[in-house]
Design an enzyme around this catalytic site. Structure first.
Site, mmCIF file in Angstrom:
data_model
loop_
_atom_site.group_PDB
_atom_site.id
_atom_site.type_symbol
_atom_site.label_atom_id
_atom_site.label_comp_id
_atom_site.label_asym_id
_atom_site.label_seq_id
_atom_site.Cartn_x
_atom_site.Cartn_y
_atom_site.Cartn_z
ATOM 1 N N ILE A 84 0.965 -1.246 -0.128
ATOM 2 C CA ILE A 84 0.082 0.144 -0.142
ATOM 3 C C ILE A 84 0.977 1.245 -0.113
ATOM 4 O O ILE A 84 0.617 2.149 -0.593
ATOM 5 C CB ILE A 84 -0.914 -0.107 1.283
ATOM 6 N N TYR A 102 -2.156 -7.201 17.733
ATOM 7 C CA TYR A 102 -2.070 -6.504 16.438
ATOM 8 C C TYR A 102 -3.297 -5.675 16.490
ATOM 9 O O TYR A 102 -3.197 -4.367 16.185
ATOM 10 C CB TYR A 102 -2.115 -7.578 15.273
ATOM 11 N N LYS A 119 -3.666 -1.382 16.466
ATOM 12 C CA LYS A 119 -4.603 -0.577 15.598
ATOM 13 C C LYS A 119 -5.528 0.236 15.929
ATOM 14 O O LYS A 119 -5.947 1.292 15.598
ATOM 15 C CB LYS A 119 -5.246 -1.497 14.245
ATOM 16 N N THR A 148 -1.120 -8.064 0.246
ATOM 17 C CA THR A 148 0.297 -7.665 0.287
ATOM 18 C C THR A 148 1.006 -8.736 1.047
ATOM 19 O O THR A 148 0.474 -9.964 1.356
ATOM 20 C CB THR A 148 0.131 -6.750 1.374
#
Length: 311
Positions: free
Chosen positions: A56, A186, A190, A223
Site C-alpha cells: 500500500i 495487532y 490498530k 500484500t
C-alpha cells in the site's frame, strides 16, 4: 499465555476480516456509478510515507509522485520504526534538508508476528505500528505546522484497519506481558492508532494549527503482511485473493484521498473507509482513554506531554 484465552482474539480478528472480505466482494460486484476521482496537482509539496517501498505504501508513493509531490520514502533501511534512536536520527536528517512537510503518511506496520521485542524493549506490534509513528509524528509536528496554511492545511494520515473494532486496549499491560496473542496485540496497535489520531486532532484544533489528522482503513489487501497467518489461511488467500482481496493500488486509494482530496481540506478527526467518512469503534471516541493513552505514550518514548499545555 492461557490456552483458553488465546483463541478469543484470534477468532475476533478472523471474524472481522471475513466481514470486510464479504463487504469488499459485494462492493466489487456492484457497477461503479462514478469515475475514479481526479486529484489536483501537488507541485512543490513534500510528503513522507513510512513503509513506502512496497504494498500500500508503494502505491501511495507512486500516486503522490505522479501528482507532482516530492515524496520521501521511509523504510527500514533509512528509518527503523522499531527503534526510537533511528526515528530521531531520521528526523534530524530530514530537518537538515530544510524543506517543508505538507503530508505525513503513517503507513508501515507488521502483522501477527510471533512474540518479540523492539530495540527499546516494546512489544513489536505496539512498538512499531503505534509508538514508532507516535514519536515520528510528534517530532515532525513543528514542520507540519510551519508548512500548513489557512487555505492549504498540512495533513497527517495514519493507516489503521478494521481489526481495531475488535481491539482491546489495556493501559496497564500495553506490552501484552500477561497473555500474549499476536492477533490481540495487532488489533490493540490498530486501535491505539485510531485513539491517537482523534487526540492529535483535538490538540491541533486547540492550538489553532493548520494541520489535520485522519485515520484510514484500507480494507483487506493482498500484500506480504499475511506471511505470519496460519498456513491454511495463506493457501486460501493464494487461491482466492484475486476475487476477495483488494489490490495494493485499491488499498491505497483511501490514503491518497485523505492526502490530496479537496473534499478533505480542513477536515480532521475522521475515520475513512472507501474514501468515505465512517464510524470507528465506540471505544475510540472515549476522550479520557485518548488522553490517558497519549500521556502514557509520551512517557514511553521520552517526549513532553503537549496535551498538558492545552486549556
Amino acid at each position: 499465555m492461557s490456552l483458553l484465552s488465546a483463541p478469543v482474539p484470534l477468532l475476533r480478528v478472523y471474524w472481522i476480516g471475513l466481514l470486510v472480505i464479504l463487504h469488499q466482494l459485494r462492493h466489487r460486484l456492484l457497477p461503479r456509478c462514478s469515475p475514479a476521482p481526479v486529484f489536483p496537482t501537488q507541485n512543490g509539496k513534500v510528503a513522507i510515507v513510512t513503509g513506502g517501498a512496497k504494498g500500500i505504501g508503494y502505491q501511495t508513493v507512486k500516486h503522490l509522485a505522479r501528482l507532482g509531490m516530492h515524496v520521501i520514502i521511509v523504510e527500514f533501511l533509512y528509518c527503523d520504526l522499531a527503534s526510537m534512536k533511528s526515528i530521531r536520527q531520521f528526523v534530524q536528517r530530514f530537518r537538515a534538508k530544510n524543506c517543508p512537510l505538507h503530508v505525513l503518511v503513517n503507513n508501515a506496520g507488521v502483522m501477527l508476528v510471533p512474540e518479540r521485542k523492539t530495540e527499546d524493549g516494546f512489544e513489536e506490534h505496539f512498538g512499531l505500528n503505534y509508538l514508532g509513528h507516535f514519536l515520528l509524528t510528534n517530532l515532525l509536528l513543528d514542520k507540519l505546522r510551519q508548512s500548513g496554511t489557512h487555505s492549504h492545511n498540512a495533513r497527517i494520515i495514519t493507516v489503521s484497519s478494521a481489526t481495531h473494532y475488535v481491539g482491546k486496549l489495556h493501559l496497564s499491560d500495553l506490552q501484552s506481558r500477561c497473555s500474549y496473542s499476536p492477533h490481540g496485540a495487532y488489533a490493540q496497535s490498530k486501535l491505539a492508532l485510531v485513539l491517537f489520531t482523534y487526540q492529535l486532532q483535538h490538540l491541533l484544533t486547540a492550538n489553532g494549527s493548520h494541520v489535520t489528522a485522519n485515520v484510514v482503513d484500507p480494507g483487506v489487501v493482498n500484500t506480504e503482511l499475511y506471511k505470519h497467518v496460519f498456513w491454511v489461511v495463506r493457501v486460501a488467500k493464494w487461491m482466492t485473493a484475486w476475487l476477495f482481496f483488494k489490490t495494493p493500488e485499491e488499498g491505497a486509494s483511501t490514503t491518497i484521498y485523505a492526502a490530496v482530496s479537496p473534499e478533505m481540506e480542513g477536515i480532521g478527526g475522521c475515520y475513512l473507509y472507501n474514501e468515505e467518512r465512517t464510524k470507528s469503534a465506540d471505544i475510540a471516541y472515549d476522550g479520557e482513554l485518548q488522553r490517558r493513552l497519549w500521556r502514557e505514550s509520551c512517557k514511553m518514548v521520552g517526549i513532553s506531554d503537549e496535551s498538558s499545555r492545552v486549556p
